[in-house]
Design a protein around this motif. Sequence first.
Motif, PDB file in Angstrom:
ATOM      1  N   LEU A   1      19.789  60.628 -62.115  1.00  0.00           N
ATOM      2  CA  LEU A   1      18.443  61.200 -61.834  1.00  0.00           C
ATOM      3  C   LEU A   1      18.151  62.139 -62.907  1.00  0.00           C
ATOM      4  N   ASP A   2      16.284  61.809 -61.818  1.00  0.00           N
ATOM      5  CA  ASP A   2      15.696  62.725 -63.188  1.00  0.00           C
ATOM      6  C   ASP A   2      15.855  64.212 -63.491  1.00  0.00           C
ATOM      7  N   ASP A   3      16.593  64.907 -62.154  1.00  0.00           N
ATOM      8  CA  ASP A   3      16.650  66.193 -62.652  1.00  0.00           C
ATOM      9  C   ASP A   3      17.723  66.653 -61.119  1.00  0.00           C
ATOM     10  N   PRO A   4      18.173  68.048 -61.274  1.00  0.00           N
ATOM     11  CA  PRO A   4      19.560  68.586 -60.905  1.00  0.00           C
ATOM     12  C   PRO A   4      18.754  68.402 -59.141  1.00  0.00           C
ATOM     13  N   LEU A   5      17.220  68.732 -59.274  1.00  0.00           N
ATOM     14  CA  LEU A   5      16.539  69.164 -57.838  1.00  0.00           C
ATOM     15  C   LEU A   5      16.590  67.470 -57.229  1.00  0.00           C
ATOM     16  N   SER A   6      16.186  66.821 -58.216  1.00  0.00           N
ATOM     17  CA  SER A   6      15.908  66.022 -57.564  1.00  0.00           C
ATOM     18  C   SER A   6      17.485  64.894 -56.555  1.00  0.00           C
ATOM     19  N   ALA A   7      18.637  64.921 -57.344  1.00  0.00           N
ATOM     20  CA  ALA A   7      19.732  65.103 -57.279  1.00  0.00           C
ATOM     21  C   ALA A   7      20.484  65.939 -55.950  1.00  0.00           C
ATOM     22  N   ILE A   8      20.268  66.461 -55.920  1.00  0.00           N
ATOM     23  CA  ILE A   8      20.565  67.028 -54.758  1.00  0.00           C
ATOM     24  C   ILE A   8      19.478  66.418 -53.239  1.00  0.00           C
ATOM     25  N   GLU A   9      18.331  65.928 -53.221  1.00  0.00           N
ATOM     26  CA  GLU A   9      17.583  64.604 -52.112  1.00  0.00           C
ATOM     27  C   GLU A   9      18.401  63.941 -52.330  1.00  0.00           C
ATOM     28  N   TYR A  10      19.393  63.029 -53.589  1.00  0.00           N
ATOM     29  CA  TYR A  10      19.796  62.288 -53.298  1.00  0.00           C
ATOM     30  C   TYR A  10      20.952  62.708 -53.201  1.00  0.00           C
ATOM     31  N   CYS A  11      21.639  63.409 -52.898  1.00  0.00           N
ATOM     32  CA  CYS A  11      22.802  63.429 -51.925  1.00  0.00           C
ATOM     33  C   CYS A  11      22.543  63.708 -50.829  1.00  0.00           C
ATOM     34  N   TYR A  12      21.801  64.084 -50.492  1.00  0.00           N
ATOM     35  CA  TYR A  12      21.032  63.672 -48.475  1.00  0.00           C
ATOM     36  C   TYR A  12      20.959  62.376 -48.347  1.00  0.00           C
ATOM     37  N   GLU A  13      20.055  61.893 -49.114  1.00  0.00           N
ATOM     38  CA  GLU A  13      20.171  60.245 -48.669  1.00  0.00           C
ATOM     39  C   GLU A  13      20.897  59.383 -48.753  1.00  0.00           C
ATOM     40  N   ALA A  14      21.934  59.776 -49.766  1.00  0.00           N
ATOM     41  CA  ALA A  14      22.926  58.875 -49.915  1.00  0.00           C
ATOM     42  C   ALA A  14      23.968  59.567 -48.214  1.00  0.00           C
ATOM     43  N   GLY A  15      23.376  59.853 -48.488  1.00  0.00           N
ATOM     44  CA  GLY A  15      24.337  60.994 -46.968  1.00  0.00           C
ATOM     45  C   GLY A  15      26.033  61.647 -46.996  1.00  0.00           C
ATOM     46  N   TRP A  16      26.008  62.068 -48.077  1.00  0.00           N
ATOM     47  CA  TRP A  16      26.583  62.648 -48.912  1.00  0.00           C
ATOM     48  C   TRP A  16      27.432  63.852 -48.379  1.00  0.00           C
ATOM     49  N   THR A  17      26.045  64.432 -47.884  1.00  0.00           N
ATOM     50  CA  THR A  17      26.748  66.351 -47.227  1.00  0.00           C
ATOM     51  C   THR A  17      26.859  65.977 -45.582  1.00  0.00           C
ATOM     52  N   ASP A  18      27.349  67.990 -45.783  1.00  0.00           N
ATOM     53  CA  ASP A  18      27.285  68.239 -44.265  1.00  0.00           C
ATOM     54  C   ASP A  18      25.766  68.533 -43.474  1.00  0.00           C
TER      55      ASP A  18
END
Lengths: 96, 355
Positions: B14-31
Amino acid sequence: MTTQLYSPVIDDQQRDTGSLAPRFTSLGNLKIGLLSNGKHNADVLLRFTADLFIERHGGAVVLELNKRDASRPCPDDLVGAVTKADVDFMITAVGD
Amino acid sequence: MSTTADSRNTPISLDDPLSAIEYCYEAGWTDGLPVVPPTTELVDKMLTDNGYNPTEPVGEHLTTKRTCTAHAAAANSVMAGCLPEHFPVVVAALRAMSKPGFNYHGSTASTGGAAHMVVVSGPIVEQLEMNASGNLFGSGNRANAVIGRAIRLIHMNVFHMQPNVTDRSTQGNPGKYTLCVPERIEKSPWPGLNVEFGHPEDSIVVVFAAGGFHNVENHFAATPEQALLTVADSMSCLDSLTHGQSIVVLSPETAEIVAADESWTRRRVQEFLFENAWRLNEDLERVGRPWDSDSVREQYEAPVAGSDGLADRYHRGLSPDDILVFVGGGDAGAHSSFLPSWSRGRNSLMQYEIV
């Protein structure tokens, strides 16, 4: 700066879930087994489903089992009874 | 997202940590809350600092035949916000929940909405600076929050117990975000749970598939009996009355009243609570709850009656051993708590593991 992530997910492709039973070439006049999960009305749902199947395809219910406890895995003795039974297929159901 | 069995997949860039946080949402990994992205550096450090082989199994969801590797546990622990020092507690809790008596699948799938509670006792409570005081069940402490959250993320991402897909909880449970509390040993009149369980030099976790939290308040109780009868009354509520197990967390103030007389040992408290937490069978009948059905008898393989032998009543639990009692919470306030077992009664039994 590029951020590299690991996936936290373990996918299901590596899971040993056994193999599927052979598929039927015809649904006519099969011997049916019923396995209730023990919840209220599971037996009603099962019987209704079996009756519907029989109405359309013939066959008969030859085995009815109830594992009694909905939230625990099926006990080994019941699994054993299913594997030894002379049935063509089982229907199982969750009631409530 | 396809991964390898031990989740050491090809890292995702991922490009940076903030986009990584959004990626985790999109991937369905969060609570539902933001997570710390499971970067290769953080996950690898979680493992190496604790000496784990990435492929080592640390948890098993027996019914679904899914195994949690140390690597997957570490990735989810990073996402929960864990530091490496929190990881041994997460692993101990996973191992305890993987014991057959815990019925891991049922408690993570059921409409009953169990929250998987982790109770921590022993020296690690202080080492991790856990909060055993005010807001015990509330927010504000990293270790309390992230250890419980890691367990939940593992349920979702490793064992695939996804809300409204395989986790069919009717109303859920706030404790499904996180539910990890330590014992407040310095305010306990009794030995620590680690001592009670036979491990005085070690830390332990006790895991419990908990139903809803009951606040037990009686600021007017002046005797052990008054204080504990209030707890027993909560334990006998028809909304959660089963022969299942119980957790009772006495506030320091209440524990002081109870143990002012040294004869009130933890064992005596357990016995008193068991003897007084019951309802008449006719009370259960009034709300349509079965108390003497074939299924109740078959499940417990015992006569449905209390230790007093009276068959006209239905006790919470089957014996005093079914009630785990410890002290926790802030100095002020007669606010204790009772957490019943998940709604399926004895279908999940408490387990423990050394950290």
